[in-house]
Design an enzyme around this catalytic site. Structure first.
Site, PDB file in Angstrom:
ATOM      1  CG  ASP A 108      64.901  62.021  48.782  1.00 57.16           C
ATOM      2  OD1 ASP A 108      65.235  61.585  48.236  1.00 57.16           O
ATOM      3  OD2 ASP A 108      63.434  61.898  49.224  1.00 57.16           O
ATOM      4  CE  LYS A 109      63.531  64.054  41.889  1.00 56.22           C
ATOM      5  NZ  LYS A 109      62.189  64.102  41.697  1.00 56.22           N
TER       6      LYS A 109
END
Length: 617
Positions: A311-312
């Site tokens: 996930d960023k």
């Protein structure tokens, strides 16, 4: 009586050693064979007692154990009056068990250290306003507590008064003190190195971060890996086979000594202990280093991962947007920044906090006639000026002129992955700000380490726009990057690459990451993430320390290798002993037991190396 004998195993081992030494001294020094024989008989009998009791207890639950093989071997040697063999075998078996238990306890030292760090008391504010020392079990959520210099923080809580520096090594693995002041979060088991804090209890007892760590590590160390379960099944059938083989040898050769030697040589002690010691030591290392591995099964799967999906926000990036660049288009910037701050302080938009932090201390003005434009920004009157703060669409709505120079600046900001915040006063553009989430420090280097450890694909999935995602991907050198993804899109992507034969690890921190964490072969949660993410995951990186990820992967690969090494050593020793028995005359009952006990020590020491594992730079 049985309990007393088993409790006295160490004393029986010592007494057995003294009797054996006495026997040989009397024979060699005084030539007294009677004392020699008597001492060995007594040593055989007392040494066999705890072994026979353990064999009996195992049989009661329908388990043919190693103890049964040794018991039969010792009784048989005793009956054919081979007292030297019976005495030496019992002593070596008991002494081996003692060393085994002692070294195993050391591999569990991580849990012992964590338990010893647990706070026992707290200074709680009573109804009269005074702080009184009470047992930590008497603290409830919402209680006001006082933490003095040098004391352990008793619960998870929030600082409401005071400041100081806390050593959070028990939670994060980092000994560098962390500054704490009003509204800071503190964790049970950490130590206040200086200052004084008043905190309100948020979580108490087993619900604290520290309590959950202990529970997770205990559960993990008690769990069994696939390899360990295979060894358990193997030993269950292997031991009766050895017993049957010894009986067949005796039936055809009538050689009792050969039959009982086979019983001793067939003891799978190193095989049984080799895999658990690797798991326990490795999980202990992880606990000390800020990596929680939730069970031995995780180790096997994690060590084979070839694709990592990130996930960023909050994982590769800090998750806390900040202003990266600002351009002013007028000389009255200080006045305009005051207008911006006056408007943004009334907003709850994530970008507003970043802008206020960038502007700093200014004189606020009265804001009137505020209009929130959905998907655009805010328009308001400030000091009789019409001020608009928002994106390009809001500027177009307000008919603000954007020159070619401004448009070029906007394009450049967007290409760098910035979210745009423009400010106009009375229809004239004054300020352009670029706000972006900053990449975590050291992430690029840690991703390089992951590749070096054999991870072939590094993929980022994010709900952000594709432009922002591409910028981060280019900067970090990722294999793939996909933007505009909802939680269900992330889960679908993971299913897709799993169907292609990849072993997938997903790393995230939010509630929206929970489906992907559960679906991936290995779910890895950042420690400061949500409870749901942490509970759903297989691995937890404490304090959201991304640098722990390469250590975690390297550690699981080392544990997996270590388990295989121990199994190879154990099986190899048995094969060598049987070959020696068939092809030479050097293998006897006592020599076989000695070699077996030495092999047990070798696999334990090999496993204990994991306690000191560090990833090579």
């Amino acid at each position: 009586m049985q309990r007393f004998i088993l409790k006295s195993k160490n004393q029986i081992t010592l007494l057995s050693a003294i009797l054996i030494a006495t026997a040989y001294i009397s024979k060699w020094a005084a030539g007294n064979t009677e004392v020699f024989t008597l001492a060995l008989i007594v040593a055989s009998v007392i040494g066999a007692l705890p072994i026979a009791i353990q064999a009996y207890q195992a049989l009661r639950v329908k388990v043919v154990s190693i103890d049964l093989l040794v018991t039969i071997a010792v009784i048989s040697a005793f009956l054919i009056q081979n007292y030297e063999e019976s005495a030496i075998v019992t002593f070596l078996f008991l002494f081996g068990a003692y060393l085994e238990q002692r070294t195993l306890n050391q591999t569990r030292s991580a849990i012992k250290e964590l338990t010893e760090m647990a706070p026992e008391s707290a200074f709680k504010q009573m109804e009269n306003g005074e702080f009184v020392e009470v047992d930590v079990d008497d603290v409830d959520e919402g209680d006001l507590l006082l933490v003095k210099t040098g004391a352990k923080v008793p619960v998870d809580g929030t600082v409401i008064f005071g400041d100081g520096h806390i050593n959070e090594a028990s939670i994060t693995g980092e000994s560098l003190p962390v500054g704490k002041d009003k509204d800071s979060k503190v964790f049970a088991g950490t130590i206040l190195e200086n200052g004084t804090l008043q905190i309100v209890a948020d979580r108490v007892g087993e619900d604290t971060t520290f309590g959950r760590i202990i529970e997770l590590v205990e559960e993990a160390q008690d769990s069994k890996s696939q390899t360990e379960r295979f060894v358990d099944r193997f030993s269950k059938y292997y031991t009766p086979v050895v017993l049957f083989l010894a009986f067949v040898v005796w039936l055809f050769t009538k050689d009792v000594e050969l039959a009982i030697t086979i019983l001793v040589l067939g003891c799978p002690g190193a095989l049984v202990i080799g895999v658990p010691v690797s798991n326990v030591a490795g999980i202990g290392n992880g606990a000390r280093s800020g990596v929680l591995l939730k069970g031995s099964e995780v180790i096997t799967d994690f060590s084979r991962v070839d694709t990592m999906v990130f996930d960023k926000t909050g994982t590769l990036t800090v998750g806390n947007p900040s202003v990266s660049e600002t351009i002013y288009y007028s000389a009255d910037s200080a006045e305009v920044l005051g207008y911006m701050a006056s408007i943004e302080r009334e907003s709850d938009h994530p970008l507003a906090k970043a802008i206020l932090e960038e502007i700093g201390e200014v004189e606020f003005s009265v804001v009137e006639s505020t209009e929130v434009v959905k998907g655009g920004g805010i328009v308001a009157n400030v000091n009789e000026h019409r001020v608009a703060v928002g994106n390009v669409a809001l500027m177009e709505r307000e008919k603000v002129y954007l020159s070619d120079e401004v448009k070029a600046d906007i394009d450049r900001f967007m290409n760098c992955g910035n979210s745009l915040v423009l400010t106009s006063v009375d229809g004239e553009l004054k300020v352009l700000m670029g706000v972006r989430d900053q990449i975590r420090k050291g992430v690029k280097e840690n991703l390089r380490k992951l590749k070096k450890l054999g991870v072939k694909n590094l993929v980022m999935l994010s709900g952000d726009n594709q432009g922002t995602v591409d910028v981060v991907s280019r900067e970090l050198g990722l294999t793939e990057a996909h933007g505009n993804m909802l939680p269900e899109d992330k889960s679908a992507y993971i299913k897709k690459i799993q169907s292609e034969g990849h072993i997938v690890a997903f790393i995230g921190d939010g509630v929206n990451d929970s489906p992907s964490l559960a679906l991936a072969d290995i779910g890895i949660a950042m420690g400061s993430g949500t409870d749901v993410a942490i509970e759903t995951s297989d691995v937890v990186l404490m304090n959201s320390d991304f640098s722990r990820l390469p250590h975690a992967l390297g550690l699981t690969k080392s544990i997996s290798r270590n388990m295989k090494q121990n199994v190879t050593i154990a099986v190899g020793v048995v094969l060598v002993l049987f070959a020696g028995l068939l092809l030479s005359e050097w293998v006897s009952m006592s020599v076989g037991m000695l070699v077996h006990e030495l092999s047990i020590l070798v696999v334990i020491i090999n496993g204990m190396r994991l306690l000191g594992f560090r990833l090579r730079k």
